[in-house]
Design a protein around this motif. Structure first.
Motif, PDB file in Angstrom:
ATOM      1  N   TRP A  92       0.846  -1.193   0.000  1.00 28.32           N
ATOM      2  CA  TRP A  92       0.000   0.000   0.000  1.00 28.32           C
ATOM      3  C   TRP A  92       0.887   1.251   0.000  1.00 28.32           C
ATOM      4  O   TRP A  92       2.096   1.172   0.259  1.00 28.32           O
ATOM      5  CB  TRP A  92      -0.852   0.041   1.261  1.00 28.32           C
ATOM      6  N   TRP A 120       1.383   0.932  -4.355  1.00 26.51           N
ATOM      7  CA  TRP A 120       0.084   1.202  -4.968  1.00 26.51           C
ATOM      8  C   TRP A 120      -0.025   2.663  -5.374  1.00 26.51           C
ATOM      9  O   TRP A 120       0.270   3.564  -4.611  1.00 26.51           O
ATOM     10  CB  TRP A 120      -1.030   0.846  -3.994  1.00 26.51           C
ATOM     11  N   ASP A 121      -0.493   2.895  -6.587  1.00 27.91           N
ATOM     12  CA  ASP A 121      -0.621   4.250  -7.126  1.00 27.91           C
ATOM     13  C   ASP A 121      -1.922   4.333  -7.916  1.00 27.91           C
ATOM     14  O   ASP A 121      -2.014   3.835  -9.032  1.00 27.91           O
ATOM     15  CB  ASP A 121       0.579   4.567  -8.027  1.00 27.91           C
ATOM     16  N   TYR A 122      -2.929   4.951  -7.313  1.00 28.83           N
ATOM     17  CA  TYR A 122      -4.258   4.971  -7.937  1.00 28.83           C
ATOM     18  C   TYR A 122      -4.268   5.681  -9.287  1.00 28.83           C
ATOM     19  O   TYR A 122      -5.155   5.445 -10.113  1.00 28.83           O
ATOM     20  CB  TYR A 122      -5.282   5.616  -6.996  1.00 28.83           C
ATOM     21  N   THR A 123      -3.253   6.514  -9.555  1.00 32.34           N
ATOM     22  CA  THR A 123      -3.252   7.274 -10.814  1.00 32.34           C
ATOM     23  C   THR A 123      -2.929   6.401 -12.018  1.00 32.34           C
ATOM     24  O   THR A 123      -3.163   6.815 -13.156  1.00 32.34           O
ATOM     25  CB  THR A 123      -2.236   8.429 -10.754  1.00 32.34           C
ATOM     26  N   ASN A 128      -1.953  -1.274 -11.303  1.00 34.48           N
ATOM     27  CA  ASN A 128      -1.827  -1.759  -9.931  1.00 34.48           C
ATOM     28  C   ASN A 128      -2.212  -3.230  -9.837  1.00 34.48           C
ATOM     29  O   ASN A 128      -1.535  -4.032  -9.187  1.00 34.48           O
ATOM     30  CB  ASN A 128      -2.735  -0.944  -8.997  1.00 34.48           C
ATOM     31  N   SER A 156      -9.859  -0.372   2.742  1.00 33.57           N
ATOM     32  CA  SER A 156      -9.394   0.026   1.413  1.00 33.57           C
ATOM     33  C   SER A 156      -9.695   1.498   1.151  1.00 33.57           C
ATOM     34  O   SER A 156     -10.681   2.035   1.643  1.00 33.57           O
ATOM     35  CB  SER A 156     -10.069  -0.832   0.329  1.00 33.57           C
ATOM     36  N   GLU A 158      -8.150   4.822  -1.933  1.00 27.10           N
ATOM     37  CA  GLU A 158      -7.453   5.007  -3.199  1.00 27.10           C
ATOM     38  C   GLU A 158      -5.977   4.630  -3.120  1.00 27.10           C
ATOM     39  O   GLU A 158      -5.358   4.279  -4.133  1.00 27.10           O
ATOM     40  CB  GLU A 158      -7.585   6.460  -3.674  1.00 27.10           C
ATOM     41  N   ASN A 159      -5.390   4.685  -1.924  1.00 32.61           N
ATOM     42  CA  ASN A 159      -3.986   4.320  -1.753  1.00 32.61           C
ATOM     43  C   ASN A 159      -3.790   2.912  -1.198  1.00 32.61           C
ATOM     44  O   ASN A 159      -2.659   2.477  -0.997  1.00 32.61           O
ATOM     45  CB  ASN A 159      -3.297   5.321  -0.816  1.00 32.61           C
ATOM     46  N   GLY A 161      -5.228  -0.513  -2.205  1.00 30.66           N
ATOM     47  CA  GLY A 161      -6.014  -1.407  -3.035  1.00 30.66           C
ATOM     48  C   GLY A 161      -6.253  -2.756  -2.370  1.00 30.66           C
ATOM     49  O   GLY A 161      -5.350  -3.337  -1.785  1.00 30.66           O
TER      50      GLY A 161
END
Length: 239
Positions: A92, A120-123, A128, A156, A158-159, A161
């Motif tokens: 994470w 983890w990188d939501y962008t 991911n 959980s 956005e950062n 997953g």
């Protein structure tokens, strides 16, 4: 961003009509039960006593448990990853990794070993998931930990997953000692308290008890059917 609820009144009125009664719109008083045995189990246990209960339960759920402080955490985490066969590792994005002295992990150096680490990188969207699918180790953090059942509770966002906990071949859950509670009853109360204090709660909350287990076929226990084959808990003394 909050969503918009449409046709709520029409929907609820239709349900009440099918039940052949008028819709109840006034608050409902919470019942007061004479006996509440769910509150009695381990109710006076200290954090140290809860830790001992967790240790015993981990023996039953095929999960290794380690105890440490933040100073020794990097070495212990490194040894567990090495014992699991190394990387790739997926984690994470959480400031607590840095607070606990895991800067080497965050910088992807992993103690001067050639181990790939993906944060983890939501962008980057589905990238991911592709990384989690190929990872050997997933590292997450428990927000609430049930001593009685050996269950970690993962929130959980956005950062953080949810695939990090179940797609890699093995899983390592970091457990702050302060998160230990007796059982599901107290976990539910904590989640409610979080909502009452902040006005929101994680959109996905996972209760995970050790590695993947299934006994659906002829009651034969099989480990690793739909998730990590091996799991380790590291309890960090943060009290």
């Amino acid at each position: 961003m909050k969503g918009t609820i449409q046709n709520r009144d029409k929907f609820l009125n239709q349900i009440a009509g099918r039940l052949d009664r008028s819709r109840i719109s006034s608050p409902i008083e919470k019942p007061s039960w004479k006996f509440q045995p769910q509150n009695e189990v381990l109710k006076d246990a200290s954090q140290d006593e809860l830790l001992e209960v967790l240790k015993e339960q981990c023996k039953k759920i095929h999960t290794n448990l380690y105890t440490t402080d933040s100073q020794e955490l990097p070495a212990i985490l490194g040894n567990i990853v090495a014992n699991y066969g190394g990387g790739p590792v997926v984690t994470w994005k959480d400031e607590r990794f840095t607070r606990w002295g895991l800067d080497l992990l965050m910088k992807k150096e992993w103690f001067n070993q050639n181990i790939e680490v993906f944060e983890w990188d939501y962008t980057v969207g589905e990238q991911n998931i592709r990384k989690a699918e190929k990872a050997n180790v997933g590292i997450t953090i428990s927000e609430i930990t049930l001593a009685e059942s050996g269950t970690v509770v993962l929130f959980s966002d956005e950062n953080k997953g949810r695939t990090v906990s179940f797609l890699p071949a093995t899983s390592i859950m970091l457990i702050p000692k302060s998160t230990l509670v007796p059982r599901m009853t107290q976990a539910a109360k904590k989640i409610r308290e979080i909502y009452q204090k902040t006005g929101h709660v994680a959109s996905c909350i996972n209760f995970i008890t050790g590695p993947s287990n299934s006994a659906d076929i002829e009651l034969n226990l099989v480990v690793g059917v739909h998730g990590p084959v091996k799991a380790s808990y590291i309890v960090i003394n943060d009290l």
